[in-house]
Design a protein around this motif. Structure first.
Motif, PDB file in Angstrom:
ATOM      1  N   ARG A  45      26.280 -53.850  67.261  1.00 49.20           N
ATOM      2  CA  ARG A  45      27.286 -54.872  67.527  1.00 49.20           C
ATOM      3  C   ARG A  45      27.647 -54.850  69.001  1.00 49.20           C
ATOM      4  NH1 ARG A  45      32.136 -54.321  63.686  1.00 49.20           N
ATOM      5  NH2 ARG A  45      32.513 -56.376  64.535  1.00 49.20           N
ATOM      6  N   GLY A  46      27.968 -56.018  69.535  1.00 49.64           N
ATOM      7  CA  GLY A  46      28.440 -56.114  70.903  1.00 49.64           C
ATOM      8  C   GLY A  46      27.318 -56.117  71.932  1.00 49.64           C
ATOM      9  N   TRP A  47      27.717 -56.195  73.178  1.00 50.20           N
ATOM     10  CA  TRP A  47      26.781 -56.232  74.289  1.00 50.20           C
ATOM     11  C   TRP A  47      26.566 -54.819  74.808  1.00 50.20           C
ATOM     12  CZ3 TRP A  47      25.001 -60.607  77.200  1.00 50.20           C
ATOM     13  CH2 TRP A  47      25.296 -61.823  76.607  1.00 50.20           C
ATOM     14  N   ALA A  48      25.413 -54.604  75.396  1.00 53.65           N
ATOM     15  CA  ALA A  48      25.161 -53.338  76.076  1.00 53.65           C
ATOM     16  C   ALA A  48      25.954 -53.344  77.378  1.00 53.65           C
ATOM     17  CB  ALA A  48      23.674 -53.182  76.351  1.00 53.65           C
ATOM     18  N   LYS A  49      26.317 -52.178  77.863  1.00 50.85           N
ATOM     19  CA  LYS A  49      27.168 -52.097  79.057  1.00 50.85           C
ATOM     20  C   LYS A  49      26.467 -52.629  80.300  1.00 50.85           C
ATOM     21  CE  LYS A  49      29.971 -48.319  77.392  1.00 50.85           C
ATOM     22  NZ  LYS A  49      30.362 -46.936  77.540  1.00 50.85           N
ATOM     23  N   PRO A  51      23.971 -55.082  80.850  1.00 55.64           N
ATOM     24  CA  PRO A  51      23.980 -56.537  81.017  1.00 55.64           C
ATOM     25  C   PRO A  51      25.385 -57.111  81.183  1.00 55.64           C
ATOM     26  CG  PRO A  51      22.518 -55.935  79.236  1.00 55.64           C
ATOM     27  CD  PRO A  51      23.242 -54.692  79.641  1.00 55.64           C
ATOM     28  N   LEU A  52      26.360 -56.528  80.503  1.00 53.31           N
ATOM     29  CA  LEU A  52      27.729 -57.024  80.623  1.00 53.31           C
ATOM     30  C   LEU A  52      28.261 -56.803  82.034  1.00 53.31           C
ATOM     31  CD1 LEU A  52      29.887 -58.377  78.947  1.00 53.31           C
ATOM     32  CD2 LEU A  52      30.765 -56.143  78.348  1.00 53.31           C
ATOM     33  N   ILE A  55      26.556 -59.375  84.380  1.00 46.06           N
ATOM     34  CA  ILE A  55      27.105 -60.732  84.232  1.00 46.06           C
ATOM     35  C   ILE A  55      28.465 -60.841  84.907  1.00 46.06           C
ATOM     36  CG2 ILE A  55      28.018 -62.367  82.540  1.00 46.06           C
ATOM     37  CD1 ILE A  55      25.748 -61.456  80.666  1.00 46.06           C
TER      38      ILE A  55
END
Length: 73
Positions: A45-49, A51-52, A55
């Motif tokens: 679940r959620g985004w990997a640290k 790529p976040l 962005i």
């Protein structure tokens, strides 16, 4: 729990022609319950640290560029 074939047997399913086709105007049989379908584990679940963070960094840089551009003109 059995792991047999979940498809209906065409030999005993009413409304099917020989070969498994449906007669014109008839509704095909519904699927059986497929309890064995789906992923074997819970998907992450959620985004990997990484790529976040990338962005957010690009967004802040673009916003800063337009802010500096607006102040200089």
């Amino acid at each position: 729990m059995s792991t047999g074939n979940p498809d209906p047997d065409p030999l005993v399913t009413p409304g099917l022609e020989p070969g498994g086709g449906v007669t014109p105007g008839d509704t095909p049989p519904g699927e059986s319950s497929t309890s064995e379908a789906g992923p074997r584990h819970a998907p992450p679940r959620g985004w990997a640290k990484g790529p976040l963070i990338a962005i957010i960094t690009v967004t802040v840089m673009v916003a800063a560029f337009f802010l500096v551009y607006a102040l200089l003109i």
